[in-house]
Design a protein around this motif. Sequence first.
Motif, PDB file in Angstrom:
ATOM      1  N   LEU A 234       0.832  -1.200   0.000  1.00 51.59           N
ATOM      2  CA  LEU A 234       0.000   0.000   0.000  1.00 51.59           C
ATOM      3  C   LEU A 234       0.874   1.261   0.000  1.00 51.59           C
ATOM      4  O   LEU A 234       0.620   2.223  -0.716  1.00 51.59           O
ATOM      5  CB  LEU A 234      -0.912  -0.022   1.228  1.00 51.59           C
ATOM      6  CG  LEU A 234      -2.146   0.874   1.179  1.00 51.59           C
ATOM      7  CD1 LEU A 234      -2.987   0.581  -0.041  1.00 51.59           C
ATOM      8  CD2 LEU A 234      -2.974   0.700   2.444  1.00 51.59           C
TER       9      LEU A 234
ATOM     10  N   GLN B  52       3.878   1.208  -1.075  1.00 53.71           N
ATOM     11  CA  GLN B  52       4.784   1.059  -2.219  1.00 53.71           C
ATOM     12  C   GLN B  52       6.236   1.333  -1.828  1.00 53.71           C
ATOM     13  O   GLN B  52       6.939   2.145  -2.460  1.00 53.71           O
ATOM     14  CB  GLN B  52       4.329   1.923  -3.393  1.00 53.71           C
ATOM     15  CG  GLN B  52       2.916   1.515  -3.868  1.00 53.71           C
ATOM     16  CD  GLN B  52       2.545   2.054  -5.237  1.00 53.71           C
ATOM     17  OE1 GLN B  52       3.181   2.969  -5.751  1.00 53.71           O
ATOM     18  NE2 GLN B  52       1.536   1.493  -5.849  1.00 53.71           N
TER      19      GLN B  52
ATOM     20  N   ALA C  11       3.811   1.316  -9.505  1.00 51.76           N
ATOM     21  CA  ALA C  11       2.834   0.463 -10.165  1.00 51.76           C
ATOM     22  C   ALA C  11       3.492  -0.153 -11.400  1.00 51.76           C
ATOM     23  O   ALA C  11       4.187   0.534 -12.145  1.00 51.76           O
ATOM     24  CB  ALA C  11       1.608   1.283 -10.562  1.00 51.76           C
TER      25      ALA C  11
ATOM     26  N   ARG D 248       1.071  -1.726 -17.480  1.00 48.80           N
ATOM     27  CA  ARG D 248       0.200  -2.749 -18.064  1.00 48.80           C
ATOM     28  C   ARG D 248       0.432  -2.897 -19.571  1.00 48.80           C
ATOM     29  O   ARG D 248      -0.092  -3.814 -20.182  1.00 48.80           O
ATOM     30  CB  ARG D 248      -1.261  -2.381 -17.830  1.00 48.80           C
ATOM     31  CG  ARG D 248      -1.674  -2.477 -16.379  1.00 48.80           C
ATOM     32  CD  ARG D 248      -3.206  -2.458 -16.250  1.00 48.80           C
ATOM     33  NE  ARG D 248      -3.593  -2.621 -14.846  1.00 48.80           N
ATOM     34  CZ  ARG D 248      -3.516  -1.645 -13.928  1.00 48.80           C
ATOM     35  NH1 ARG D 248      -3.104  -0.442 -14.283  1.00 48.80           N
ATOM     36  NH2 ARG D 248      -3.876  -1.884 -12.687  1.00 48.80           N
TER      37      ARG D 248
ATOM     38  N   GLY E 187       0.649   2.760 -17.883  1.00 48.18           N
ATOM     39  CA  GLY E 187       0.048   2.220 -16.668  1.00 48.18           C
ATOM     40  C   GLY E 187      -1.370   1.742 -16.925  1.00 48.18           C
ATOM     41  O   GLY E 187      -1.954   1.050 -16.096  1.00 48.18           O
ATOM     42  N   ARG E 188      -1.936   2.108 -18.078  1.00 44.04           N
ATOM     43  CA  ARG E 188      -3.342   1.785 -18.344  1.00 44.04           C
ATOM     44  C   ARG E 188      -3.494   0.453 -19.075  1.00 44.04           C
ATOM     45  O   ARG E 188      -4.137  -0.440 -18.583  1.00 44.04           O
ATOM     46  CB  ARG E 188      -3.996   2.896 -19.162  1.00 44.04           C
ATOM     47  CG  ARG E 188      -4.018   4.240 -18.413  1.00 44.04           C
ATOM     48  CD  ARG E 188      -4.807   5.257 -19.193  1.00 44.04           C
ATOM     49  NE  ARG E 188      -6.218   4.935 -19.205  1.00 44.04           N
ATOM     50  CZ  ARG E 188      -7.047   5.176 -20.208  1.00 44.04           C
ATOM     51  NH1 ARG E 188      -6.598   5.738 -21.299  1.00 44.04           N
ATOM     52  NH2 ARG E 188      -8.316   4.846 -20.133  1.00 44.04           N
TER      53      ARG E 188
END
Lengths: 477, 477
Positions: free
Chosen positions: B109, B111, B221, B224, B294-295
């Motif tokens: 959480l 990171q 993160a 993706r 990131g999307r």
Amino acid sequence: MPYPLTDPALIDRFAAITGPANAFTDPADIAPHLIELRGLYQGESPLVLRPANTDEVAAILKLAHETETAVVPQGGNTGLVGAQSPRADKAEVVVSLSRLNRIRSLDPLGQTMVAEAGVVLGRAQQAASEAGLLFPLSLGSEGSCQIGGNLSSNAGGTAVLAYGNMRQLCLGLEVVLPDGEIWHGLRALKKNNTGYDLRDLFIGAEGTLGIITAAVLKLYAAPRGHETIYAGVDSPETALKLFRLAQDLCGPSLTGFELLPRIGIEFTTRHINGVRDPLSAPHPWYALIDISSGRSQEAARAMLEDLFVAADAQGLIRDAAAAETEAQRQAFWKLRESMSWAQKPEGGSIKHDVSVPVARVPEFLALADRAVLSAIPDARIVAFGHMGDGNIHYNISQPVGADKQTFLARWGEINKIVHAIVLELDGSISAEHGIGQLKRDELAAIKSPVEMAMMHRIKQAFDPKGIMNPGKVLASR
Amino acid sequence: MPYPLTDPALIDRFAAITGPANAFTDPADIAPHLIELRGLYQGESPLVLRPANTDEVAAILKLAHETETAVVPQGGNTGLVGAQSPRADKAEVVVSLSRLNRIRSLDPLGQTMVAEAGVVLGRAQQAASEAGLLFPLSLGSEGSCQIGGNLSSNAGGTAVLAYGNMRQLCLGLEVVLPDGEIWHGLRALKKNNTGYDLRDLFIGAEGTLGIITAAVLKLYAAPRGHETIYAGVDSPETALKLFRLAQDLCGPSLTGFELLPRIGIEFTTRHINGVRDPLSAPHPWYALIDISSGRSQEAARAMLEDLFVAADAQGLIRDAAAAETEAQRQAFWKLRESMSWAQKPEGGSIKHDVSVPVARVPEFLALADRAVLSAIPDARIVAFGHMGDGNIHYNISQPVGADKQTFLARWGEINKIVHAIVLELDGSISAEHGIGQLKRDELAAIKSPVEMAMMHRIKQAFDPKGIMNPGKVLASR
């Protein structure tokens, strides 16, 4: 330390460096440099110097070093911990950097700018903007604070989440050392592993190791799309979940995530002109979310929609509104930025600028609220700030109808209570404002002797005569 | 300095700290710790200690401090400037951090991850990945280099463009000081303005101010979507334009921009298994471009398409190919990462790790090529690297058929030529590898006396007995 500034001949020697027009000795000229914004610190000094360039700053420090005269560097005089104010002993020359106000160069291809210490932050932003670029540092006081002060206090503000604080926005420095030597460290390099990191030692040193006279600042591509949203949420825990979701979906396009309590909305809408409640019904907490896209407005909007859909699916948001115009976007931010000022008409306010690991913000708020309300049952807690950085301005407005002075007299006691919780959670008692005079003794009390000893050794190594902004950050030795 | 390590009783006292199993005195056990990767530095030492934890490191330094014994900290022994190698005087204890190899905690959480100094970089990446996150530092030697060494050398690598170097990836440190005291600075805070920046002083100090034993690392993160492209371009000028265009269109989603020359493609395809020419026809220069979203994969592809369209409209690209599978993506990067190794079969190579302001990379290459070819007309220049950071590995392979030793004997002369141009362009003679032994004397020659004096004062303040990695970065005094 002797008080050599009672010697008119010495004052004349200093004044000769800048010329008499820029050496203030008249109390009326000096006065604005002695007191800070909120009147919290009122110092004394017989002399304010306004050097025109780095060489004059060097000459001043050379003479100060020779004569063991103490010096206080001053930028826009907007600091919140008294680092820029002389002490009361009339022994210190105030050196105002305001005339070092040139933007020496701007390299659009290299995306860097060389700005002198006295350049006002808003002007640096403007210069970047005119070149189609962005200098992201953004603070409430950007209309008057100066780059040198921003560096010396390692300023934070509302864009830290994506761009970092001043430390991350600076590539190189020019510094006049306490003996008057000049360090020419204006390097515009992204990578440079040649010895100890001197730059980061001066950044955040609050003028105690030398005087920063110029800096290479990093510029960024200006975003092409923005979305700014208020979301009503039920608790800080939910706001944290929403933050992680936004970070996950938007990555570095998440350029702001601020937490605000209902009472802050009430104070602000009540006292600040042009601020409206962003949502139709009240909610316990609000997240102010800023999304920027380097590509387009459509791309920013797509991210926002993704976030709404995902947050809705997880039941995180009670209600939300996106700014539909730039004017509305400004109004959304004005609400947040005037929150501290909106406390003024509500009476006394005891303030904290603390940080904890991001994931522990809800825990911090719960513990601090309980402790503060047990000390002052009717206190009105206005805890808001940069949730994405773990940085909360934990402010406490006096109970309705209470006596302001009686309330403010408990400042130290309440600080102690809140800071104890912060330390318990491995946090910091000064997230972005620095130490200055305000937290100097507290710093010495809470840092380990090992850490304090390292700081004193650095101070001794750079400023053995103790003339640079004495008594700030560290006690004079 | 005396040579106390000839005293067997002292060696026994050191060995008692770690226990005999982790105190190597047998030359065969010691040997791997004395020589580095390329055999460039071969030191001598009678003792290698492998402490198990921070307290043992502290006990070692306390004894070293008491007895004025010099100490060389060593991580994965992959450094390129000899900072991790003992000198030849048999006076230094090698302290290997390899057994401090725990990941103490990972906070998904928040990171952040707390890793000990001896954690291998690849394992830190893996631990982040298993938590669905990214630790972005990425180097050729990531399978063996260690976090402590990464910090002490302020490691760079291929992800600096978007994520910064090791300095930017570290929030807090635990350090054993030269007198054996422990600084507990493992703070996981994004914002903390409480006094001098000690963390950044130890980062990049190459073990000369203390021994880093653990660090709080920042996690991100995990993207993706990825796109990795080779684009053939006609010149470094065009590559620079392409870089700015990519930065403008992709912003922080531009996670890599490497420049490679045709000869580098030839060497690599000739000598490295599994590497193929990425484009069907040869081109003078190549840009290796990495875009992360990131999307989604679709978002990364959309950015790539925008970039192709805009670059094509400006006539910047001669040809381009995007990796269509993860295996192809790995192969694209393998070409880049093996470029230095591919020079080996081509004979001797004189190397430089330099940086200049990003916008001056083409100018640097033109000036350096002219100067080097005028000194060695048939030299084969293999200049490649992190264009987006202004960091070029300006390597020079020997002329075909030349004598390797005769060529390598000109190392110093060629360094001088190239570094003079770097300095003329306000660049750095060590962008990411550090100073160590290799560039120590050159550093002293090129830095201003003011800057060298500050560094010596810091060394003196932290390590007055001069026991920490003596003779590295700075000459012993």
